[in-house]
Design a protein around this motif. Structure first.
Motif, short mmCIF file in Angstrom:
data_model
loop_
_atom_site.label_atom_id
_atom_site.label_comp_id
_atom_site.label_asym_id
_atom_site.label_seq_id
_atom_site.Cartn_x
_atom_site.Cartn_y
_atom_site.Cartn_z
N TYR A 71 0.83 -1.21 0.00
CA TYR A 71 0.00 0.00 0.00
C TYR A 71 0.87 1.26 0.00
CZ TYR A 71 -4.63 -2.09 0.76
OH TYR A 71 -5.82 -2.77 0.61
N SER A 72 2.10 1.16 0.54
CA SER A 72 2.96 2.35 0.67
C SER A 72 3.68 2.71 -0.63
CB SER A 72 4.01 2.11 1.76
OG SER A 72 5.03 1.22 1.32
N ILE A 73 3.67 1.78 -1.60
CA ILE A 73 4.39 2.02 -2.85
C ILE A 73 3.53 2.87 -3.77
CG2 ILE A 73 5.57 0.94 -4.80
CD1 ILE A 73 6.88 0.43 -2.12
N LYS A 74 3.72 4.17 -3.68
CA LYS A 74 2.97 5.12 -4.51
C LYS A 74 3.94 6.02 -5.24
CE LYS A 74 -0.91 5.13 -1.25
NZ LYS A 74 -1.70 5.92 -0.30
N ALA A 75 3.70 6.23 -6.52
CA ALA A 75 4.59 7.03 -7.36
C ALA A 75 4.84 8.41 -6.74
CB ALA A 75 4.00 7.18 -8.76
N GLY A 76 6.11 8.78 -6.68
CA GLY A 76 6.48 10.09 -6.14
C GLY A 76 6.87 10.06 -4.68
N GLU A 77 6.49 8.96 -3.96
CA GLU A 77 6.85 8.85 -2.55
C GLU A 77 8.35 8.60 -2.43
OE1 GLU A 77 5.08 9.01 0.41
OE2 GLU A 77 3.42 9.80 -0.76
N ALA A 78 8.96 9.19 -1.40
CA ALA A 78 10.40 9.02 -1.21
C ALA A 78 10.69 7.70 -0.50
CB ALA A 78 10.96 10.19 -0.39
N ARG A 79 11.65 6.96 -1.01
CA ARG A 79 12.14 5.77 -0.34
C ARG A 79 13.10 6.20 0.77
NH1 ARG A 79 11.20 1.04 -3.19
NH2 ARG A 79 10.44 1.28 -5.32
N VAL A 80 13.30 5.36 1.78
CA VAL A 80 14.18 5.72 2.88
C VAL A 80 15.30 4.70 3.04
CG1 VAL A 80 12.38 6.95 4.14
CG2 VAL A 80 12.73 4.51 4.57
N ASP A 81 16.43 5.17 3.60
CA ASP A 81 17.52 4.25 3.90
C ASP A 81 17.37 3.76 5.34
OD1 ASP A 81 18.35 6.32 5.54
OD2 ASP A 81 20.09 6.85 4.33
N LEU A 82 18.36 3.06 5.86
CA LEU A 82 18.26 2.46 7.19
C LEU A 82 18.08 3.49 8.30
CD1 LEU A 82 20.96 -0.34 6.91
CD2 LEU A 82 18.48 -0.57 6.72
N GLU B 234 15.84 10.26 3.21
CA GLU B 234 15.18 10.06 1.92
C GLU B 234 16.20 9.68 0.85
OE1 GLU B 234 12.72 13.29 0.74
OE2 GLU B 234 11.40 13.14 2.46
N ALA B 235 15.82 8.71 0.01
CA ALA B 235 16.67 8.27 -1.08
C ALA B 235 15.97 8.57 -2.40
CB ALA B 235 16.98 6.78 -0.93
N ASP B 236 15.86 7.57 -3.27
CA ASP B 236 15.21 7.77 -4.56
C ASP B 236 13.69 7.78 -4.40
OD1 ASP B 236 15.72 5.27 -3.62
OD2 ASP B 236 15.53 4.28 -5.54
N LYS B 237 13.00 8.12 -5.48
CA LYS B 237 11.54 8.19 -5.48
C LYS B 237 10.93 6.92 -6.08
CE LYS B 237 11.30 12.66 -4.22
NZ LYS B 237 10.61 13.17 -3.03
N VAL B 238 9.72 6.61 -5.65
CA VAL B 238 8.98 5.47 -6.21
C VAL B 238 8.51 5.85 -7.61
CG1 VAL B 238 6.93 4.01 -5.99
CG2 VAL B 238 8.22 4.67 -3.94
N THR B 239 8.76 4.98 -8.59
CA THR B 239 8.35 5.24 -9.96
C THR B 239 6.94 4.70 -10.21
OG1 THR B 239 9.24 3.15 -10.80
CG2 THR B 239 10.75 5.04 -10.71
#
Length: 208
Positions: free
Chosen positions: A72-83, A87-92
């Motif tokens: 449910y959290s995988i939405k385009a534009g949302e920022a991915r996080v590291d450990l 913030e890392a790359d964005k969800v495509t």
């Protein structure tokens, strides 16, 4: 000193990760999309941790990223996080579409299992019994709708290239991924759920 007890269950490993990296993993509430390549970061951070093996870590991470809460959290534009929660790359959009497809399939399987479980339950006996028994009724069995299988063909290593989209057999179901590196008989693949893994060429397939 006694050796620390190794974690063998995925839920225990996930709980341990949530404890060690609370800004990245969580057990309740909204999940955060994980940075692509998070497994390599975890393996490095927990390299000297005797409680978690790489194999258990990979399995637990797959369970976490295949959970409904995470999908449910995988939405385009949302920022991915590291450990550490940075913030890392964005969800495509492609990753969002794959997550929604995985969620739909998972829900369908859960509904089918529930249906089969209910069908297997013994029926309550009738209150009144007739002196002469009629013909025994045949138990109704739930008809399974055949699911169209994804037709795959083995990929030739010589014909694979970086950036090519392939199907990876790392479990029961093939997963969509993109080749990021080729190294002799090994292929580095970035899965649509954000994980990056190295597999042998015989695990790589193409849609027929």
């Amino acid at each position: 000193m006694s050796e620390p007890e190794k974690l063998t269950k995925s839920k225990d490993v996930i709980a341990y990760l949530a404890e060690q990296f609370p800004n990245c993993f969580s057990l309740k509430g909204d999940a955060k999309p994980l940075k692509i390549g998070i497994f390599e970061d975890l393996a490095k951070r927990l390299e000297d941790d005797e409680k978690v093996s790489k194999t258990r870590l990979r399995t637990a991470l797959r369970h976490y990223t295949n959970s409904w809460r995470y999908l449910y959290s995988i939405k385009a534009g949302e920022a991915r996080v590291d450990l550490d929660g940075n913030e890392a790359d964005k969800v495509t959009e492609e990753h969002q579409e794959h997550a929604q497809e995985s969620l739909k399939e998972s829900k369908a399987k859960a509904a089918q299992k529930a249906k089969e479980k209910n069908a297997a339950k013994p029926k309550a006996p009738a209150k009144k019994k007739k002196p002469e028994a009629s013909k025994p009724s045949k138990p109704k069995t739930a008809k399974k709708k055949p699911k169209p299988e994804l037709k795959l063909e083995e990929a030739e290593l010589s014909k694979l290239s970086v950036g090519q989209q392939v199907q990876v057999k790392a479990g029961n179901q093939p997963m969509t991924g993109t080749i990021t590196e080729l190294d002799k008989s090994d292929v580095q693949v970035q899965l649509a759920n954000g994980l990056s893994m190295k597999v042998k060429a015989n695990k790589i397939f193409l849609r027929a």
